[in-house]
Structure formats: C-alpha cells, structure tokens
Write a protein that holds these residues in place. Structure first.
Motif: not given
Length: 245
Positions: A45-50, A77-81
């Motif tokens: 799972t690829k997630t990132s948030s700031v 997963d490389n999709s902006v949410t």
C-alpha cells in the motif's frame, strides 16, 4: 450589494493594521502556533499525507488580529484523495476586556467538496464569557457572505458555475486546561443561509518539551444540501507536532 459586503469586511480588516500603527510599541505583541504532520507508507500500500497550519495572533492596542494559513494533501496508491488549502484573517476591535466587534475573511480551495474555491466574509459582535489561565469561552454572531466557484464537473451537473449567499455566521470557542501540560479545545463555526454549513474542531494538545507539543484533532465538516455526488459530512483526524512562539 453582496460583493460590497465582502469589500467592506476586507476594508475593516485592513484598517485594523493601520490603526495598530498608531499604538505605542509596548502594546504590540506577536505570537502563534505552527503545526505539521505527515505519514508515508510503501510496499503493498502506497499512501502519503501532509497537514500543515500556521496560526498567528497579533495584538495592536485595542485590536486583536489573527491570521491563519493551512493545507492538507493526501495520496492513496498514487491517486490524490484530499487536497485542501485555506488562508484567512480576522480583526477584533476590543471595546473592553470582554466585548468586541469583529470582521473576518477567508479563501479556500477544496475540489473534493465540489468547488474550485470559496470566499467567505463576516462581520458582527463577539463576547468573552471568561478568559483566564485555566479556561476560555467566547461566542460571535453576525451577518456573513459565502461565494462558491464550482469545479467544471459540478458546474455541468448543477447547471451553474457559481453560487453566492448571505448567511448568519456564528462561532463558539471553548478551551480548558486538562493538566499543567495539556489542554482541550472545542470550536464550532455555523453558517446558516440557504444551506447549513457547520465546522467542528475538537483537539487535545499535550506539551512534549518547552514550546513543542503533540496535537490530536478531529475536524468534522457538514453541509445539509451537498452538491451532486458529494457526501454531507467530511471528517479529518490528524496527529501533528505543534510549536508555539
């Protein structure tokens, strides 16, 4: 008439800065909070948030001003949410320690709620019920104005590219010390017009060392008449580092 209301609020805010220049230097104070939080996961799972926020408070004689800049960005997963940016300011002219008139304005970008940007402005009366080293409670009420510029997709579905409304703007802000090193804050912002917009922020802040603290916050945004394919309620839960100065 509605754009003139927004212009008047902006004039009120700018006048607070010029009025403050006439105050003596000893009456000027500047402080605030800066907070930031981030997450990153890789692998299956690829997630990132700031999440970042700057909250400045500036006292100039009889004026108490506040300036806020904040942003939230999230990818799954490389999709902006999630992608939200906001900048706002409020000026309070204090008649005495408890009573004041206020004016505020903000600019917000949040395409996931269906609009390219939102401009809000309000002016009215505020009262501090109590304010000491252990607790704080204030309330504000007055007329406001909201202007929404919709995204191209929402404009096509609704048949309109923009919407503006006069609202009744109200705020309740409560803070209380839980211990010598922690505090609780609950803030409600309600705009009542053709639609009901409510923003609730609950947070607990615990000091780590000196001016550094951890902040846990839950933000709930509610609209009783959301745009097509948009949910009525948004929730945002964050854990950030907070630096006070």
């Amino acid at each position: 008439m509605k754009p003139l209301f927004a212009c008047y609020v902006l004039f009120f805010l700018s006048s607070s800065v010029f009025a403050g220049n006439e105050s003596v230097e000893s009456d000027k104070t500047l402080g605030g909070d800066a907070e930031v939080g981030a997450t990153l996961t890789t692998g299956n799972t690829k997630t990132s948030s700031v999440k970042a926020k700057l909250d400045l408070k500036h006292k100039l004689g009889d004026w108490e001003n506040e300036y806020i800049i904040e942003g939230l960005y999230k990818e799954d997963d490389n999709s902006v949410t999630a992608k939200r940016y906001q900048a706002g300011a409020q000026g309070n002219y204090m008649f005495n320690e408890d009573n004041y008139v206020f004016a505020n304005g903000s600019y917000e970008v949040d395409e996931f709620r269906g609009f390219d940007y939102r401009i809000t402005a309000a002016i009215g009366y505020g009262h501090k019920f109590f304010d000491d080293e252990h607790s704080f409670l204030r309330a504000e009420v007055g007329p406001g104005y909201i202007y929404d510029k919709y995204t191209a997709e929402q404009a096509l579905e609704s048949g309109s590219s923009k919407e503006s409304n006069m609202v009744l703007h109200s705020v309740v802000d409560y803070q209380a010390s839980l211990s010598e090193s922690s505090k609780f804050q609950q803030k409600f912002i309600v705009d009542l017009g053709d639609r009901l917009d409510v923003r609730s922020e609950s947070s607990i802040t615990a000091k780590v060392i000196d001016s550094l603290a951890m902040k846990f916050a839950v933000v709930v945004r509610y609209n009783n008449k959301p745009l097509d394919d948009i949910k009525s309620t948004d929730t945002e839960t964050t854990l950030t580092l907070l630096y006070s100065f």
